[in-house]
Design an enzyme around this catalytic site. Structure first.
Site, PDB file in Angstrom:
ATOM      1  N   ASP A  11     -14.072 -32.339  13.186  1.00 14.67           N
ATOM      2  CA  ASP A  11     -13.054 -32.249  14.232  1.00 14.67           C
ATOM      3  C   ASP A  11     -11.757 -32.715  13.578  1.00 14.67           C
ATOM      4  OD1 ASP A  11     -11.277 -32.749  16.264  1.00 14.67           O
ATOM      5  OD2 ASP A  11     -12.672 -33.897  17.507  1.00 14.67           O
ATOM      6  N   TYR A 233     -16.294 -46.381  17.524  1.00 17.75           N
ATOM      7  CA  TYR A 233     -16.321 -45.007  18.010  1.00 17.75           C
ATOM      8  C   TYR A 233     -15.049 -44.253  17.620  1.00 17.75           C
ATOM      9  CZ  TYR A 233     -16.792 -41.072  21.109  1.00 17.75           C
ATOM     10  OH  TYR A 233     -16.901 -39.807  21.605  1.00 17.75           O
ATOM     11  N   LYS A 236     -17.317 -38.106  18.612  1.00 20.79           N
ATOM     12  CA  LYS A 236     -18.775 -37.977  18.583  1.00 20.79           C
ATOM     13  C   LYS A 236     -19.202 -37.228  17.337  1.00 20.79           C
ATOM     14  CE  LYS A 236     -22.229 -39.456  20.512  1.00 20.79           C
ATOM     15  NZ  LYS A 236     -22.450 -40.882  20.509  1.00 20.79           N
TER      16      LYS A 236
END
Ligand code: F6R
Ligand code: MG
Ligand code: MG
Length: 370
Positions: A11, A233, A236
């Site tokens: 991403d 985080y 994902k």
């Protein structure tokens, strides 16, 4: 000659938010891989997206973990990131966790699934790509494809599948792996892989009794866990997988069949929610409702001497309409739970999200219960 089939994904910027990949980024990747095909670094390629993940599907003869292929992918992601920055796309360069390439993209942010195999006379290969979920989302379907006779008729009917398969399972916390045989160790295998946030199927191999080579995988899944790489985080670890089909392996339809469930997976909205995995066409692979629901796309190729046919967009089929409708109904039901488990993930899985920071603020207001 052995062929290597690689999917490397990252991403590197969302359009808008975390919904989708901007077409310019795909175009930049296509240009880069066209050059690499011209100078023979790779044999062939296809560029796609699933949600906000840019997917590089490549064939070559360099084997898995090849420096040339990983550095090519890294460069393609860096160039796409530059364009993402120019366009002001969201989270530009998000998955490129290192400043410079160091020989292998593993551990640097991108997700990787690669397998090297001797091509059969005709070689059907399916590239699966998921968004808003984690590698364990593949556990249920891959188990069903290679070990569930209620899914795969060939396990019963075809003598060449009847002996079963060998599953390589990774413990992604302890960084250990184990090989387990089905059908004989099926219950032990399920005891592990039912805990899908910890034990993930990494590869599936034919048994020694098979006509296929028992050291060449027939399925492989990316197992990168971004939170373990980055320590917090950072988006994902949306996984990818490669599955070979037919002639002594599950048929194409047996490979796709488990995705008709719309099974529950983790990773939706802020990597913090459970939801149904909805099989969609590439065109519909954009995560909108509550940043989801989680999606899976399947592209089917025939591979010949390392060259790829145009893919068939396998979930672009009314036969999966009912699954999609059910996934939407489950979405509706689960959303009604708002911040409550089991829509929201259990506390242990929230450890690497932003929730602990919220709870920390409340820390000193807690007093001992007398
Ligand atoms: C991204 C994802 C999204 C984001 C959410 C918040 O893969 O799952 O649901 O987590 O949109 O994103 P930030 O924190 O970037 O505003
Ligand atoms: Mg994103
Ligand atoms: Mg994503």
């Amino acid at each position: 000659m052995k062929t290597t089939f690689s999917i490397i994904k990252a991403d590197v910027g969302g359009w808008p938010g975390h919904a989708k990949v901007h077409p310019d980024l795909e175009e930049i990747a296509r240009k880069k891989l066209t050059e690499a095909k011209r100078d023979k670094t790779i044999l062939d390629f296809y560029v796609a997206h699933c949600g906000d993940d840019l997917e590089l599907i490549m064939t070559h003869t360099n084997g898995v973990d090849a420096k040339e292929i990983h550095s090519l992918s890294w460069d393609a992601f860096c160039e796409a990131t530059e364009r993402a920055r120019d366009l002001g796309l969201y989270g530009a360069g998000q998955d490129l966790l290192a400043d410079a390439f160091s020989g292998n993209v593993r551990g640097m942010g991108p997700g990787v699934a690669e397998m090297e195999f001797t091509e059969r006379k005709a070689e059907p290969v399916i590239a699966f790509m998921m968004d808003k979920t984690e590698p364990g989302a593949f556990n249920l379907p891959v188990f069903k494809i290679f070990a569930d006779p209620f899914n795969t008729a060939g396990l019963i009917i075809d003598p060449s599948l009847h002996d079963g398969f060998v599953f390589e399972v990774w413990d992604i916390l302890e960084h250990k792996h184990v090989f387990m045989k089905t059908p004989e160790e099926m219950y032990d295998l399920l005891a592990l892989i039912g805990a899908k946030s910890r034990f993930v199927i990494k590869r599936v191999f034919p048994k020694k009794t098979s006509k296929l080579k028992s050291d060449e995988p027939v399925a492989v899944i990316s197992t990168e866990k971004l939170y373990q790489i980055a320590g917090e985080y950072v988006g994902k670890d949306d996984p990818v997988g490669i599955v070979r089909a037919q002639s002594g392996l599950p048929a194409l339809g047996e490979v796709l069949e488990p995705f008709s469930i719309g099974h529950l997976v983790s990773g939706w909205m802020r990597g913090s929610h459970n939801g149904p995995l909805m099989p969609v066409s590439v065109e519909d692979a954009q995560c909108t409702r509550f940043d989801g629901p989680p999606r899976v796309v399947a592209l089917g190729f025939q591979v010949k001497n390392g060259l790829l046919t145009q893919p068939v967009d396998l979930f672009d089929d009314p036969a999966f309409d009912l699954t999609r409708k059910r996934a939407q109904e489950i979405t509706e039901y689960m959303r009604r739970h708002g911040p409550f488990e089991p829509h929201r993930l259990p506390m242990a899985d929230m450890e690497y999200t932003t929730l602990p920071r919220v709870l920390k603020k409340l820390g000193n207001r807690f007093k001992k219960v007398k």
